[in-house]
Design an enzyme around this catalytic site. Structure first.
Site, short mmCIF file in Angstrom:
data_model
loop_
_atom_site.label_atom_id
_atom_site.label_comp_id
_atom_site.label_asym_id
_atom_site.label_seq_id
_atom_site.Cartn_x
_atom_site.Cartn_y
_atom_site.Cartn_z
CE1 TYR A 145 -2.74 3.01 9.15
CE2 TYR A 145 -2.78 4.97 7.65
CZ TYR A 145 -2.54 4.29 8.84
OH TYR A 145 -1.98 4.99 9.70
CB CYS B 97 16.77 51.04 6.04
SG CYS B 97 17.27 50.04 7.32
CE LYS C 163 10.22 7.23 5.99
NZ LYS C 163 10.17 7.38 7.41
CE LYS D 261 6.05 5.18 6.59
NZ LYS D 261 5.32 6.40 7.20
CG ASP E 174 4.71 12.36 4.67
OD1 ASP E 174 4.99 11.96 5.70
OD2 ASP E 174 5.77 13.06 4.20
CD GLU F 167 -2.47 -1.02 2.86
OE1 GLU F 167 -2.51 0.02 3.72
OE2 GLU F 167 -2.77 -2.18 3.42
CB CYS G 193 19.55 46.76 7.20
SG CYS G 193 17.91 46.45 6.44
CB CYS H 110 13.90 49.01 8.35
SG CYS H 110 14.43 48.03 6.90
CB CYS I 67 16.99 45.37 10.05
SG CYS I 67 16.82 47.16 9.92
S1 IVH Z 1 -0.22 0.53 8.99
C1 IVH Z 1 0.86 -1.08 13.04
N1 IVH Z 1 -0.55 1.43 6.37
O1 IVH Z 1 3.14 5.45 8.62
C2 IVH Z 1 0.71 -0.53 11.73
N2 IVH Z 1 0.54 3.03 8.26
O2 IVH Z 1 5.78 4.87 9.75
C3 IVH Z 1 -0.06 0.52 11.57
N3 IVH Z 1 1.19 5.21 7.22
O3 IVH Z 1 2.33 5.69 12.00
C4 IVH Z 1 0.52 1.21 10.36
N4 IVH Z 1 0.28 4.98 5.35
O4 IVH Z 1 0.86 6.69 10.37
C5 IVH Z 1 0.07 1.55 7.56
N5 IVH Z 1 -1.05 2.30 4.44
C6 IVH Z 1 -0.42 2.50 5.70
C7 IVH Z 1 0.09 3.78 5.99
C8 IVH Z 1 0.64 3.83 7.19
C9 IVH Z 1 0.75 5.93 6.41
C10 IVH Z 1 1.67 5.66 8.48
C11 IVH Z 1 1.17 5.56 10.05
C12 IVH Z 1 2.29 4.95 10.54
C13 IVH Z 1 3.50 5.58 9.92
C14 IVH Z 1 4.47 4.51 10.26
#
Ligand code: IVH
Length: 669
Positions: free
Chosen positions: A227, A413, A316, A119, A121, A117, A410, A434, A428
């Site tokens: 998720y 000025c 990551k 991740k 942010d 899935e 500055c 200014c 400044c």
């Molecule tokens: S599963 C115990 N699925 O990533 C497992 N986390 O770095 C629960 N996050 O704290 C997390 N997308 O906030 C999961 N598809 C996804 C996610 C996800 C983003 C975040 C989540 C977690 C952090 C960990």
């Protein structure tokens, strides 16, 4: 119309409107297939809100009307999670993922399938649905205890307040995020307002969700993806794919990309498929992929460490970097006189955009990285948004590179520049003498969050200053159409529009003026609190530091800075000019309720029998009283419950009457 409708008919119509609105919500946010225009949608919502206003007894916690915000919280309540919300271990390359798979196979004794899935942010939250109704939302916090943000979460349009099936209990985990477009527009507004920018959408999402005033959250266009099913009663699921499918069926938004990989090799292929270009196309930020064992029955065998489950791993993405040359280092003088160095770069493509500048933050940063004009540097986008210089490629130096030195004067000025001890910033010292600070100050005054003067942007303000028509913000209110007509780019209509916009801004609420004055540390929130409490600029100007600090969420730096502001003759002159011009310097029709506690200030400590703190506060304010957070000489009563804190001793020391709930009721009666 609405008043005439009988109760029974209203009930039916409200029910129908809610069903229709939620359906359109789901089509819009869940399916991305709206079938009505925004205008028609707003009309339906307005009809519902009007009906609920006429029949408040029909309001329910799952009504779409609850999404518009309006709840103002005093503080966030702690929530103990039923199950700890764990974090994830990180993988940075194929090796790490192969190791993960090896451990999984060893523990389960077989090859397993994984779900891959995106991740997202943002920030993690847990949502509880009881009998299909959204009843509790909490941030992750430290994993065990989070903060209650139910009212804030309700403002997220894609988050269902009622599930499509009413299963008895469901707790899901998901991510609140800010889409890229919303982030860009929010930062643009903040820049115009001279407010600090959010470094990335994640910070912006977190800052927006944790707002005591839920109207602010509602205005931030947050998104949500579920998720994980944390606990469920009334349905069974056996795999992560089923969990995602069930959540989607229930109307919860689920990220549209997921792959069921039969083995780790397929996972590696999927990871490879996520190129920077593919990421750049998404309307929201993802910082990696999450790889989860699909078969839920294996989770107990795999178990977890104290930090993270052994059945999942986060992959990551590496931060995207590029190499380019520093052409120059320039300084920008901000509203408060801070000199911010910025590197001017040879334009370079980075994570989907062309980058020509990178922030160098301050002198320490430049010194630490030893950035020189002419250097070849590696730049990266922090959180993939604001570019920064990560590293200087010193081996590429030819000996002609020029070190940067913060000037003693500055650049705008010529006044002395100082570095206040304990701060990284150089400033400044010329204050409002200014021109750069004056310009930035007026830009801030006219900006959207402050006096919101339509059509008055940085270039017109520069023009007005340069032509000598204005010297400070108050001068705007003395401009005449003839003055503007003499300027380049102004015609009859445009000059008329601007004068009208300036005139209209005289009626802006006090909190906006207060924010617009640019008092250091007084942001929109503090301005709102101060305006509400003091009701007029005069009262604030004559308030003692103690009185200002007795307000919850107002600390000593704000109190000091407010006093310094009103001690400055130049500022008083500006205020006088604003007053003469007819700018509103007080709250209109102050909204204090008259009652037996009018004019009385109370502080609450300890637990009150049978009454929550919010209820006690409501009791006091409805009787005309005011509640502040700390005891001072201005406190009239301390309302003490069980286990009172240090406020009790303080009140005793100051001889302030201490009452219990009974005492309060007597006062009110
Ligand atoms: S599963 C115990 N699925 O990533 C497992 N986390 O770095 C629960 N996050 O704290 C997390 N997308 O906030 C999961 N598809 C996804 C996610 C996800 C983003 C975040 C989540 C977690 C952090 C960990």
């Amino acid at each position: 119309m609405t008043e005439k409708m009988g109760m029974a008919a209203a009930r039916e119509r409200v029910k129908e409107l809610r069903r229709v609105i939620e359906e359109h919500n789901y089509r819009y946010y869940g399916l991305d297939q709206p079938i009505i225009s925004d205008f028609e949608y707003d009309k339906l919502l307005k009809e519902l809100i009007d009906l609920e206003k006429a029949y408040p007894e029909l309001i329910t916690p799952d009504s779409p009307s609850q999404r518009v915000g309006g709840v103002v919280l005093k503080e966030f309540q702690p929530v103990q999670h039923e199950q700890a919300l764990l974090s994830l271990d990180n993988a940075f390359n194929d090796e790490d993922l192969l190791d993960f798979d090896r451990r999984v196979r060893q523990a389960t004794g077989s090859s397993v399938a994984y779900v891959v899935e995106p991740k997202i942010d943002g920030l993690s939250v847990a949502l509880t649905y009881n009998n299909g109704i959204f009843t509790l939302g909490a941030t992750r916090g430290d994993g065990r205890v989070g903060e209650e943000v139910t009212a804030n979460l309700k403002t997220i349009a894609s988050l269902p307040l009622r599930l499509k099936q009413s299963i008895s209990k469901l707790i899901v985990r998901g991510e609140v995020f800010m889409p890229k477009a919303a982030f860009a527009s929010l930062n643009k507004t903040r820049e115009e307002a001279g407010e600090q920018l959010f470094a990335n959408p994640r910070n912006a999402a977190a800052g927006s969700l944790r707002q005591l005033d839920t109207k602010v959250t509602a205005s931030r266009q947050l998104g949500f993806f579920a998720y994980q099913v944390i606990s469920i009663e009334g349905a069974t699921i056996n795999s992560q794919v089923e969990a995602l499918e069930l959540m989607a069926e229930l109307g919860l938004p689920v990220a549209p990309y997921r792959v069921l990989a039969p083995d780790i090799k397929a996972v590696l292929d999927e990871v490879k498929a996520w190129t920077p270009e593919r990421r750049a196309e998404l309307p929201y930020e993802i910082d990696g992929l999450v790889i989860k064992v699909n078969d839920l029955s294996l989770y107990s065998t795999l178990g977890m460490t104290t930090r993270a489950p052994r059945w999942a791993m986060a992959f990551k993405f590496p931060a995207e970097q590029a190499t380019t040359r520093v052409e120059d280092i320039i300084l920008r003088v901000g509203r408060t006189g801070v000199l911010t160095p910025t590197a001017i770069l040879s334009p370079v493509r980075l994570a989907g955009t062309t980058v020509g500048r990178a922030t160098l933050h301050n002198e320490d940063y430049i010194r630490e990285k030893d950035v020189r004009i002419g250097d070849t540097v590696v730049v990266q986008k922090a959180g993939d948004i604001i570019p920064e210089v990560v590293e200087v490629l010193k081996e590429k130096r030819k000996g002609l590179e020029k070190p940067f030195k913060m000037p003693g004067r500055c650049p705008v000025c010529g006044a002395a520049v100082v570095r206040v001890s304990g701060e990284a910033a150089h400033r400044c010292t010329n204050g409002l003498a200014c021109p750069a600070q004056v310009l930035e100050g007026i830009i801030h005054f006219a900006s959207r969050g402050a006096m919101d003067i339509q059509g008055l942007g940085p270039s017109i303000i520069t023009q007005l200053l340069e032509s000598g028509l204005i010297h400070d913000a108050a001068d705007l209110y003395y401009l005449k159409q003839e003055d503007l007509l003499k300027l380049e780019r102004f015609g009859k209509q445009s000059s008329k529009n601007l004068i009208e916009a300036i005139e209209q801004s005289k009626q802006q609420p006090l909190e906006r003026l207060l924010f617009g004055l640019g008092i250091r540390y007084v942001g929109q929130r503090a301005a709102r609190i101060l305006a509400k409490h003091f009701g007029s600029l005069d009262k604030l100007a004559s308030a003692t530091k103690e009185e200002i600090m007795s307000l919850s969420d107002i600390g000593s730096s704000i109190a000091n800075s407010v006093q310094q502001f009103f001690d400055e003759p130049q500022n008083l002159k500006v205020i006088e000019k604003l007053k003469q011009a007819g700018v509103r310097l007080e709250t209109k029709g102050t909204i204090t309720t008259e009652g037996p506690l009018t004019g009385k200030t109370l502080v609450i400590t300890g637990t009150l029998p049978g009454l929550s703190r919010k209820e006690a506060e409501a009791l006091i304010t409805q009787a005309g009283g005011k509640v502040t957070s700390s005891v001072s000489r201005n406190t009239d009563y301390l309302l003490a419950g069980e286990k009172p804190g240090s406020k009790y001793t303080k009140a005793e020391e100051l001889g302030i009457p201490i009452i219990d709930l009974e005492g309060l009721k007597q006062l009110i009666d």
